[in-house]
Design an enzyme around this catalytic site. Structure first.
Site, mmCIF file in Angstrom:
data_model
loop_
_atom_site.group_PDB
_atom_site.id
_atom_site.type_symbol
_atom_site.label_atom_id
_atom_site.label_comp_id
_atom_site.label_asym_id
_atom_site.label_seq_id
_atom_site.Cartn_x
_atom_site.Cartn_y
_atom_site.Cartn_z
ATOM 1 N N ARG A 50 -3.246 -6.296 -35.549
ATOM 2 C CA ARG A 50 -1.834 -5.947 -35.052
ATOM 3 C C ARG A 50 -0.622 -7.113 -35.464
ATOM 4 O O ARG A 50 0.308 -6.737 -35.156
ATOM 5 C CB ARG A 50 -2.085 -6.761 -33.484
ATOM 6 N N LYS A 151 4.260 -9.489 -31.029
ATOM 7 C CA LYS A 151 4.056 -10.438 -30.133
ATOM 8 C C LYS A 151 4.579 -11.655 -31.192
ATOM 9 O O LYS A 151 4.157 -12.383 -32.170
ATOM 10 C CB LYS A 151 2.306 -10.804 -30.489
ATOM 11 N N GLU A 184 4.064 -5.832 -16.521
ATOM 12 C CA GLU A 184 2.673 -6.287 -17.840
ATOM 13 C C GLU A 184 2.970 -7.767 -16.758
ATOM 14 O O GLU A 184 3.766 -8.034 -16.396
ATOM 15 C CB GLU A 184 2.466 -6.247 -19.306
HETATM 16 N N1 PXG Z 1 0.525 -9.646 -22.789
HETATM 17 C C1 PXG Z 1 0.966 -10.450 -23.016
HETATM 18 C C2 PXG Z 1 2.668 -10.258 -22.988
HETATM 19 C C3 PXG Z 1 0.616 -10.994 -24.179
HETATM 20 O O1 PXG Z 1 1.098 -12.384 -24.687
HETATM 21 C C4 PXG Z 1 -1.901 -9.672 -23.497
HETATM 22 C C5 PXG Z 1 -0.868 -9.172 -22.836
HETATM 23 C C6 PXG Z 1 -2.614 -9.632 -23.759
HETATM 24 O O2 PXG Z 1 -3.112 -8.934 -24.726
HETATM 25 P P1 PXG Z 1 -4.885 -9.242 -25.730
HETATM 26 O O3 PXG Z 1 -4.858 -8.606 -26.913
HETATM 27 O O4 PXG Z 1 -5.138 -11.363 -25.591
HETATM 28 O O5 PXG Z 1 -5.691 -8.382 -24.470
HETATM 29 C C7 PXG Z 1 -0.978 -11.227 -23.587
HETATM 30 C C8 PXG Z 1 -1.618 -12.258 -24.390
HETATM 31 C C9 PXG Z 1 -2.885 -17.131 -23.157
HETATM 32 C C10 PXG Z 1 -1.900 -17.025 -23.847
HETATM 33 O O6 PXG Z 1 -2.356 -18.573 -23.078
HETATM 34 C C11 PXG Z 1 -2.009 -15.183 -23.930
HETATM 35 C C12 PXG Z 1 -1.013 -14.120 -24.459
HETATM 36 C C13 PXG Z 1 -0.135 -15.109 -25.755
HETATM 37 C C14 PXG Z 1 -0.233 -16.985 -25.138
HETATM 38 C C15 PXG Z 1 -1.025 -16.998 -24.840
HETATM 39 O O7 PXG Z 1 -3.556 -16.628 -21.664
HETATM 40 N N2 PXG Z 1 -1.403 -13.189 -25.565
#
Ligand code: PXG
Length: 292
Positions: A50, A151, A184
């Site tokens: 990703r 991301k 989301e």
């Molecule tokens: N949506 C967004 C916008 C994200 O940033 C997820 C979904 C979940 O994706 P994953 O691959 O982790 O299942 C994210 C995750 C935090 C944090 O502090 C989380 C994310 C980025 C920065 C901080 O929880 N990304």
């Protein structure tokens, strides 16, 4: 704490980047948040793939192969003696001048931070009772402006939503798109369940393709639970039987109240509990092994 910075492991105090780095000046870069459990990095390949897809979308060439980056992550975990870790991989456009032009940035800045995972305060209570969330006015980035599938280091959209949630006393914000459909949360994907069917917004609506989201869809299918990806509204949220969020940091976290409406009987649902248990089994049995 030891940091991997541009090919070297350095002490935290020496891990500095330039004020001319376009990651800082413009949020020009990409990142990943990954976790390891008991000496195994969960879904490492999926996270790195990703990262490379995000970089490709913004025309940022990562000067390391996926395998080299994987090696650098393991090296950082070892340097910090961490068996259970949160791993942050950041690739910025690198140093440039004060203009926007990325062509003036000859080499990307890459760093890896590994630390203990930071959970919500009182996690036990939250995971047993569920979160109370709000939908917010700030809309998720439009897919044609900055696709949420990337991301990127530009998280201001989500930060604005997070501020709204905090102002309302909620720990997370549920975000809608321009048309009012559910997308989301600021750092998590969202699922609802009704009549034994699991629903989550489709990728095409403009969301991050969460690694945890994909794991949960696979788990549900292995449990013979039907999974659908329809357009969902706030009405669907309020009238669902179960709601939960998925993300690398939060894993699977139940939601029992939204915008003052109690979801079903306000208790964590059976499907959510089954998926939480299944997820726990997976993270403890899969992933790239490393020795300290
Ligand atoms: N949506 C967004 C916008 C994200 O940033 C997820 C979904 C979940 O994706 P994953 O691959 O982790 O299942 C994210 C995750 C935090 C944090 O502090 C989380 C994310 C980025 C920065 C901080 O929880 N990304």
């Amino acid at each position: 704490m030891k940091i991997w910075l541009n090919g070297k492991i350095v002490p935290e105090e020496e891990a500095k980047v330039s004020v001319f780095d376009h990651g800082l000046l413009y949020g020009d870069g990409v990142f990943e948040g990954i976790r390891s459990y008991n000496g195994r990095v969960f879904k490492l390949k999926e996270h790195l793939e990703r990262l490379y897809r995000s970089a490709k979308a913004i025309m940022l060439e990562i000067p390391l192969s996926l395998n080299e980056l994987e090696g650098a992550i393991i090296k950082t975990l070892r340097a910090n003696n961490l068996k259970d870790a949160y791993i942050r991989v950041v690739v910025t456009r690198g140093d440039g001048d004060l203009g926007l032009d990325p062509a003036k940035c000859p080499s990307p800045t890459i760093f890896i931070i590994t630390s203990k995972i930071q959970l919500y305060p009182n996690p036990k209570e939250l995971y047993e009772k569920g979160l109370s969330l709000v939908t917010v006015a700030t809309r998720r980035n439009d897919i044609e402006a900055l696709n949420p599938a990337i991301k990127s280091l530009n998280y201001l959209n989500n930060i604005l939503a997070k501020i709204e949630a905090t102002n309302s006393g909620a720990l997370e914000a549920i975000m809608l798109n321009r048309d009012g459909y559910l997308v989301e949360c600021t750092g998590d994907n969202i699922f609802i369940a009704k009549e034994e069917i699991l629903c989550t917004p489709p990728l095409s609506i403009g969301i991050l393709e969460g690694i945890t989201r994909n794991v949960v869809i696979g788990l549900a299918q292995s449990f013979k639970i039907q999974v659908k990806e329809p357009l969902l509204t706030r009405y669907d949220l309020y009238n669902s039987e179960e709601v939960f969020l998925t993300g690398t940091a939060a894993e699977i976290i139940p939601v029992t109240k939204i915008d003052g409406r109690t979801i079903a009987d306000g208790k964590v649902g059976s499907l959510t509990k089954r998926l939480m248990a299944g997820f726990k089994r997976l993270v403890n049995s899969q992933g790239k092994k490393y020795a300290l």
